[in-house]
Design a protein around this motif. Sequence first.
Motif, PDB file in Angstrom:
ATOM      1  N   UNK A 164      32.322  -6.536 -10.804  1.00 33.42           N
ATOM      2  CA  UNK A 164      31.578  -7.604 -11.456  1.00 33.42           C
ATOM      3  C   UNK A 164      30.633  -6.981 -12.474  1.00 33.42           C
ATOM      4  N   UNK A 165      30.747  -7.376 -13.743  1.00 35.61           N
ATOM      5  CA  UNK A 165      29.836  -6.908 -14.783  1.00 35.61           C
ATOM      6  C   UNK A 165      28.703  -7.907 -14.955  1.00 35.61           C
ATOM      7  N   UNK A 166      27.485  -7.412 -14.936  1.00 41.12           N
ATOM      8  CA  UNK A 166      26.294  -8.207 -15.230  1.00 41.12           C
ATOM      9  C   UNK A 166      25.882  -7.869 -16.658  1.00 41.12           C
ATOM     10  N   UNK A 167      26.031  -8.814 -17.566  1.00 41.13           N
ATOM     11  CA  UNK A 167      25.944  -8.506 -18.997  1.00 41.13           C
ATOM     12  C   UNK A 167      24.812  -9.285 -19.641  1.00 41.13           C
ATOM     13  N   UNK A 168      23.902  -8.564 -20.276  1.00 43.98           N
ATOM     14  CA  UNK A 168      22.807  -9.195 -21.004  1.00 43.98           C
ATOM     15  C   UNK A 168      22.744  -8.642 -22.423  1.00 43.98           C
TER      16      UNK A 168
ATOM     17  N   UNK B 173      27.029 -13.483 -17.115  1.00 47.40           N
ATOM     18  CA  UNK B 173      26.285 -13.146 -18.325  1.00 47.40           C
ATOM     19  C   UNK B 173      24.934 -13.842 -18.350  1.00 47.40           C
ATOM     20  N   UNK B 174      23.989 -13.190 -18.999  1.00 49.02           N
ATOM     21  CA  UNK B 174      22.700 -13.817 -19.280  1.00 49.02           C
ATOM     22  C   UNK B 174      22.861 -14.764 -20.458  1.00 49.02           C
ATOM     23  N   UNK B 175      21.976 -15.724 -20.552  1.00 52.19           N
ATOM     24  CA  UNK B 175      22.097 -16.712 -21.638  1.00 52.19           C
ATOM     25  C   UNK B 175      21.805 -16.133 -23.014  1.00 52.19           C
TER      26      UNK B 175
ATOM     27  N   UNK C  35      28.763 -16.057 -27.991  1.00 53.91           N
ATOM     28  CA  UNK C  35      27.565 -16.296 -27.198  1.00 53.91           C
ATOM     29  C   UNK C  35      27.927 -16.806 -25.802  1.00 53.91           C
ATOM     30  N   UNK C  36      26.909 -17.004 -24.980  1.00 56.07           N
ATOM     31  CA  UNK C  36      27.105 -17.322 -23.568  1.00 56.07           C
ATOM     32  C   UNK C  36      27.911 -18.598 -23.358  1.00 56.07           C
TER      33      UNK C  36
ATOM     34  N   UNK D 224      27.118 -18.212 -16.658  1.00 58.55           N
ATOM     35  CA  UNK D 224      25.978 -17.818 -17.490  1.00 58.55           C
ATOM     36  C   UNK D 224      24.704 -18.324 -16.830  1.00 58.55           C
ATOM     37  N   UNK D 225      23.688 -17.479 -16.814  1.00 53.86           N
ATOM     38  CA  UNK D 225      22.422 -17.813 -16.175  1.00 53.86           C
ATOM     39  C   UNK D 225      21.271 -17.306 -17.045  1.00 53.86           C
ATOM     40  N   UNK D 226      20.052 -17.816 -16.847  1.00 49.80           N
ATOM     41  CA  UNK D 226      18.903 -17.231 -17.541  1.00 49.80           C
ATOM     42  C   UNK D 226      18.793 -15.743 -17.239  1.00 49.80           C
TER      43      UNK D 226
END
Length: 267
Positions: free
Chosen positions: A123-127, A146-148, A191-192, A204-206
Amino acid sequence: MASPAHDPGPALDQDGVRLTVDDAIATVTLTNPAKRNAQSPALWRALAEAGRLLPGSVRAVVLRAEGKSFSAGLDRQAFTPEGFDGEPSFIDLARGGDAELDATIAEYQEAFTWWRRSDLVSVAAVQGHAIGAGFQLALACDLRVVADDVQFAMRETSLGLVPDLTGTHPLVSLVGYARALEICATGRFVMAEEAVSTGLANLAVPADQLDPAVHDLVSAILAAPRDAVVETKALLQGALTRDYEAQRTAERAAQGRRLRDLAGLGE
Protein backbone atom coordinates in the motif's frame (compact mmCIF):
# COMPACT_ATOMS: atom_id res chain seq x y z
CA MET A 1 1.46 4.86 11.66
CA ALA A 2 2.43 4.67 15.32
CA SER A 3 5.69 2.93 16.18
CA PRO A 4 5.44 -0.10 18.45
CA ALA A 5 6.62 0.25 22.03
CA HIS A 6 9.18 -2.52 21.44
CA ASP A 7 10.58 -0.87 18.31
CA PRO A 8 13.69 -2.93 17.41
CA GLY A 9 15.05 -0.21 15.13
CA PRO A 10 15.21 -0.12 11.36
CA ALA A 11 16.23 -3.19 9.40
CA LEU A 12 17.66 -0.84 6.76
CA ASP A 13 18.42 2.87 6.81
CA GLN A 14 20.55 4.07 3.91
CA ASP A 15 20.53 6.19 0.76
CA GLY A 16 17.18 7.80 1.53
CA VAL A 17 15.33 4.57 2.40
CA ARG A 18 14.36 3.22 5.81
CA LEU A 19 12.78 -0.20 6.40
CA THR A 20 11.11 -1.08 9.68
CA VAL A 21 9.27 -4.31 10.47
CA ASP A 22 6.59 -4.83 13.11
CA ASP A 23 5.49 -8.47 12.92
CA ALA A 24 3.18 -8.71 9.86
CA ILE A 25 3.66 -5.11 8.70
CA ALA A 26 6.76 -3.66 7.06
CA THR A 27 7.09 0.05 6.43
CA VAL A 28 9.38 1.45 3.77
CA THR A 29 9.92 5.19 4.17
CA LEU A 30 11.60 7.62 1.78
CA THR A 31 13.70 9.80 4.07
CA ASN A 32 15.08 12.73 2.08
CA PRO A 33 12.38 15.41 2.34
CA ALA A 34 14.91 18.21 1.78
CA LYS A 35 15.21 17.00 -1.83
CA ARG A 36 11.52 16.06 -2.05
CA ASN A 37 12.62 12.42 -1.97
CA ALA A 38 14.22 12.67 -5.40
CA GLN A 39 15.43 9.31 -6.66
CA SER A 40 18.84 8.00 -7.66
CA PRO A 41 20.43 4.64 -8.49
CA ALA A 42 21.61 4.38 -4.87
CA LEU A 43 18.03 4.83 -3.64
CA TRP A 44 16.83 2.20 -6.12
CA ARG A 45 19.40 -0.28 -4.83
CA ALA A 46 18.26 0.43 -1.26
CA LEU A 47 14.63 -0.16 -2.24
CA ALA A 48 15.55 -3.47 -3.87
CA GLU A 49 17.49 -4.45 -0.76
CA ALA A 50 14.46 -3.61 1.40
CA GLY A 51 12.48 -6.17 -0.56
CA ARG A 52 15.16 -8.81 -0.04
CA LEU A 53 15.29 -8.15 3.71
CA LEU A 54 11.60 -8.75 4.40
CA PRO A 55 11.10 -11.61 6.87
CA GLY A 56 8.54 -14.30 6.16
CA SER A 57 6.20 -12.92 8.81
CA VAL A 58 5.42 -9.86 6.70
CA ARG A 59 2.00 -9.82 5.04
CA ALA A 60 1.64 -6.13 4.21
CA VAL A 61 4.13 -3.45 3.18
CA VAL A 62 3.41 0.25 3.54
CA LEU A 63 5.36 2.66 1.34
CA ARG A 64 5.40 6.21 2.63
CA ALA A 65 7.55 9.33 2.47
CA GLU A 66 8.69 12.03 4.85
CA GLY A 67 7.92 15.66 4.08
CA LYS A 68 5.43 17.39 1.85
CA SER A 69 6.19 15.38 -1.31
CA PHE A 70 6.07 11.65 -1.87
CA SER A 71 8.78 11.84 -4.54
CA ALA A 72 9.55 14.56 -7.06
CA GLY A 73 11.03 11.95 -9.40
CA LEU A 74 14.51 11.36 -10.69
CA ASP A 75 17.18 13.61 -9.21
CA ARG A 76 18.13 16.05 -11.98
CA GLN A 77 21.79 15.37 -11.22
CA ALA A 78 21.30 12.25 -13.33
CA PHE A 79 21.14 14.44 -16.43
CA THR A 80 24.42 16.24 -15.79
CA PRO A 81 27.65 15.05 -17.47
CA GLU A 82 29.04 14.16 -14.04
CA GLY A 83 26.01 12.18 -12.88
CA PHE A 84 26.13 10.82 -9.32
CA ASP A 85 29.37 10.16 -7.45
CA GLY A 86 30.55 6.63 -8.13
CA GLU A 87 27.84 6.01 -10.73
CA PRO A 88 28.00 6.06 -14.53
CA SER A 89 26.21 9.12 -15.84
CA PHE A 90 23.21 8.63 -18.08
CA ILE A 91 25.30 10.06 -20.88
CA ASP A 92 27.94 7.38 -20.25
CA LEU A 93 25.25 4.70 -20.27
CA ALA A 94 23.93 5.97 -23.58
CA ARG A 95 27.40 5.68 -25.07
CA GLY A 96 27.77 2.06 -23.94
CA GLY A 97 26.64 -1.13 -25.64
CA ASP A 98 23.02 -2.24 -25.90
CA ALA A 99 23.48 -5.19 -23.54
CA GLU A 100 25.08 -3.04 -20.86
CA LEU A 101 22.38 -0.39 -21.13
CA ASP A 102 19.62 -2.99 -20.95
CA ALA A 103 21.19 -4.68 -17.92
CA THR A 104 21.56 -1.37 -16.09
CA ILE A 105 17.94 -0.39 -16.62
CA ALA A 106 16.86 -3.89 -15.56
CA GLU A 107 18.82 -3.42 -12.32
CA TYR A 108 17.09 -0.10 -11.70
CA GLN A 109 13.71 -1.76 -12.28
CA GLU A 110 14.31 -4.25 -9.46
CA ALA A 111 13.42 -1.51 -6.98
CA PHE A 112 9.92 -1.41 -8.48
CA THR A 113 9.10 -5.08 -9.02
CA TRP A 114 8.94 -6.83 -5.64
CA TRP A 115 5.97 -4.82 -4.34
CA ARG A 116 3.55 -7.04 -6.28
CA ARG A 117 4.78 -10.35 -4.91
CA SER A 118 1.81 -12.65 -4.39
CA ASP A 119 2.64 -13.25 -0.71
CA LEU A 120 2.37 -9.52 0.11
CA VAL A 121 -0.11 -6.69 -0.21
CA SER A 122 1.62 -3.35 -0.70
CA VAL A 123 0.00 0.00 0.00
CA ALA A 124 1.47 3.36 -1.05
CA ALA A 125 0.62 6.40 1.07
CA VAL A 126 1.07 9.30 -1.34
CA GLN A 127 1.07 13.01 -0.56
CA GLY A 128 2.10 16.06 -2.54
CA HIS A 129 4.15 15.54 -5.67
CA ALA A 130 4.54 12.04 -7.14
CA ILE A 131 6.25 12.81 -10.41
CA GLY A 132 7.94 10.55 -12.95
CA ALA A 133 9.84 7.91 -11.01
CA GLY A 134 7.77 8.92 -7.97
CA PHE A 135 4.55 8.22 -9.87
CA GLN A 136 5.96 4.88 -11.04
CA LEU A 137 6.98 3.93 -7.50
CA ALA A 138 3.42 4.54 -6.30
CA LEU A 139 2.16 2.48 -9.25
CA ALA A 140 4.48 -0.36 -8.23
CA CYS A 141 2.28 -1.01 -5.19
CA ASP A 142 -0.96 -2.97 -5.19
CA LEU A 143 -3.02 -0.17 -3.62
CA ARG A 144 -2.73 3.59 -3.25
CA VAL A 145 -4.19 5.87 -0.59
CA VAL A 146 -3.62 9.53 -1.43
CA ALA A 147 -3.76 12.82 0.41
CA ASP A 148 -6.09 15.44 -1.01
CA ASP A 149 -3.03 17.48 -2.08
CA VAL A 150 -1.55 14.72 -4.25
CA GLN A 151 -0.24 15.61 -7.71
CA PHE A 152 0.67 12.71 -9.98
CA ALA A 153 2.50 13.41 -13.23
CA MET A 154 4.45 11.34 -15.74
CA ARG A 155 7.04 13.79 -17.06
CA GLU A 156 9.42 11.42 -18.86
CA THR A 157 8.02 12.10 -22.32
CA SER A 158 8.48 15.85 -21.92
CA LEU A 159 12.16 15.13 -21.20
CA GLY A 160 12.51 13.08 -24.37
CA LEU A 161 12.36 9.79 -22.45
CA VAL A 162 9.77 7.10 -21.69
CA PRO A 163 8.50 5.73 -18.36
CA ASP A 164 10.78 2.70 -17.91
CA LEU A 165 10.51 1.86 -14.21
CA THR A 166 7.62 -0.62 -14.62
CA GLY A 167 4.91 2.04 -14.46
CA THR A 168 3.31 1.63 -17.89
CA HIS A 169 1.67 -1.75 -17.26
CA PRO A 170 -0.15 -0.83 -14.03
CA LEU A 171 -1.08 2.60 -15.38
CA VAL A 172 -2.82 1.12 -18.44
CA SER A 173 -4.42 -1.59 -16.28
CA LEU A 174 -5.83 1.01 -13.90
CA VAL A 175 -6.99 3.84 -16.15
CA GLY A 176 -7.09 2.33 -19.67
CA TYR A 177 -4.91 2.87 -22.73
CA ALA A 178 -6.35 6.19 -23.94
CA ARG A 179 -6.15 7.98 -20.61
CA ALA A 180 -2.73 6.50 -19.87
CA LEU A 181 -1.42 7.76 -23.20
CA GLU A 182 -2.86 11.21 -22.59
CA ILE A 183 -1.37 11.38 -19.07
CA CYS A 184 2.07 10.33 -20.29
CA ALA A 185 2.16 12.33 -23.52
CA THR A 186 1.01 15.60 -21.93
CA GLY A 187 2.80 15.24 -18.59
CA ARG A 188 -0.15 16.94 -16.90
CA PHE A 189 -1.01 16.65 -13.23
CA VAL A 190 -3.57 14.15 -12.00
CA MET A 191 -5.14 15.37 -8.77
CA ALA A 192 -6.79 13.40 -5.97
CA GLU A 193 -10.38 13.51 -7.23
CA GLU A 194 -9.45 12.26 -10.70
CA ALA A 195 -7.08 9.66 -9.23
CA VAL A 196 -9.95 8.11 -7.25
CA SER A 197 -12.56 8.40 -9.99
CA THR A 198 -10.32 6.68 -12.56
CA GLY A 199 -9.18 3.89 -10.22
CA LEU A 200 -5.62 5.20 -9.95
CA ALA A 201 -6.13 5.61 -6.19
CA ASN A 202 -8.32 3.58 -3.86
CA LEU A 203 -9.05 6.40 -1.45
CA ALA A 204 -8.32 10.10 -0.94
CA VAL A 205 -8.23 11.68 2.51
CA PRO A 206 -7.07 14.95 4.09
CA ALA A 207 -3.30 15.01 4.41
CA ASP A 208 -3.36 14.76 8.20
CA GLN A 209 -5.43 11.57 7.95
CA LEU A 210 -3.18 9.77 5.45
CA ASP A 211 -1.29 7.51 7.87
CA PRO A 212 -4.42 6.59 9.91
CA ALA A 213 -6.31 5.75 6.70
CA VAL A 214 -3.50 3.48 5.53
CA HIS A 215 -3.38 1.85 8.96
CA ASP A 216 -7.11 1.12 8.80
CA LEU A 217 -6.80 -0.36 5.31
CA VAL A 218 -3.87 -2.58 6.26
CA SER A 219 -5.66 -3.73 9.42
CA ALA A 220 -8.68 -4.76 7.34
CA ILE A 221 -6.44 -6.71 4.95
CA LEU A 222 -4.69 -8.48 7.82
CA ALA A 223 -8.04 -9.52 9.31
CA ALA A 224 -8.47 -12.11 6.53
CA PRO A 225 -6.51 -15.40 6.60
CA ARG A 226 -3.15 -15.00 4.90
CA ASP A 227 -3.46 -17.92 2.49
CA ALA A 228 -6.87 -16.76 1.29
CA VAL A 229 -5.48 -13.30 0.54
CA VAL A 230 -2.47 -14.79 -1.26
CA GLU A 231 -4.66 -17.01 -3.45
CA THR A 232 -7.08 -14.17 -4.18
CA LYS A 233 -4.29 -11.79 -5.15
CA ALA A 234 -2.80 -14.39 -7.49
CA LEU A 235 -6.22 -14.97 -9.08
CA LEU A 236 -6.79 -11.27 -9.68
CA GLN A 237 -3.29 -10.74 -11.08
CA GLY A 238 -3.76 -13.64 -13.45
CA ALA A 239 -7.11 -12.32 -14.63
CA LEU A 240 -5.25 -9.65 -16.60
CA THR A 241 -3.84 -12.26 -18.98
CA ARG A 242 -6.27 -15.21 -18.81
CA ASP A 243 -9.43 -15.46 -20.84
CA TYR A 244 -12.77 -16.10 -19.14
CA GLU A 245 -12.61 -19.89 -19.30
CA ALA A 246 -9.01 -20.02 -18.11
CA GLN A 247 -9.92 -17.77 -15.20
CA ARG A 248 -12.81 -20.06 -14.26
CA THR A 249 -10.38 -22.97 -14.23
CA ALA A 250 -7.92 -21.04 -12.07
CA GLU A 251 -10.70 -20.17 -9.61
CA ARG A 252 -11.68 -23.83 -9.25
CA ALA A 253 -8.09 -24.90 -8.64
CA ALA A 254 -7.52 -22.16 -6.06
CA GLN A 255 -10.74 -22.95 -4.24
CA GLY A 256 -9.85 -26.63 -4.22
CA ARG A 257 -6.57 -25.81 -2.50
CA ARG A 258 -8.35 -23.63 0.05
CA LEU A 259 -11.00 -26.24 0.85
CA ARG A 260 -8.41 -28.98 1.29
CA ASP A 261 -6.35 -26.71 3.51
CA LEU A 262 -9.35 -25.81 5.67
CA ALA A 263 -10.22 -29.50 5.95
CA GLY A 264 -6.69 -30.26 7.08
CA LEU A 265 -5.91 -32.12 3.87
CA GLY A 266 -3.40 -29.67 2.42
CA GLU A 267 0.10 -30.76 1.53
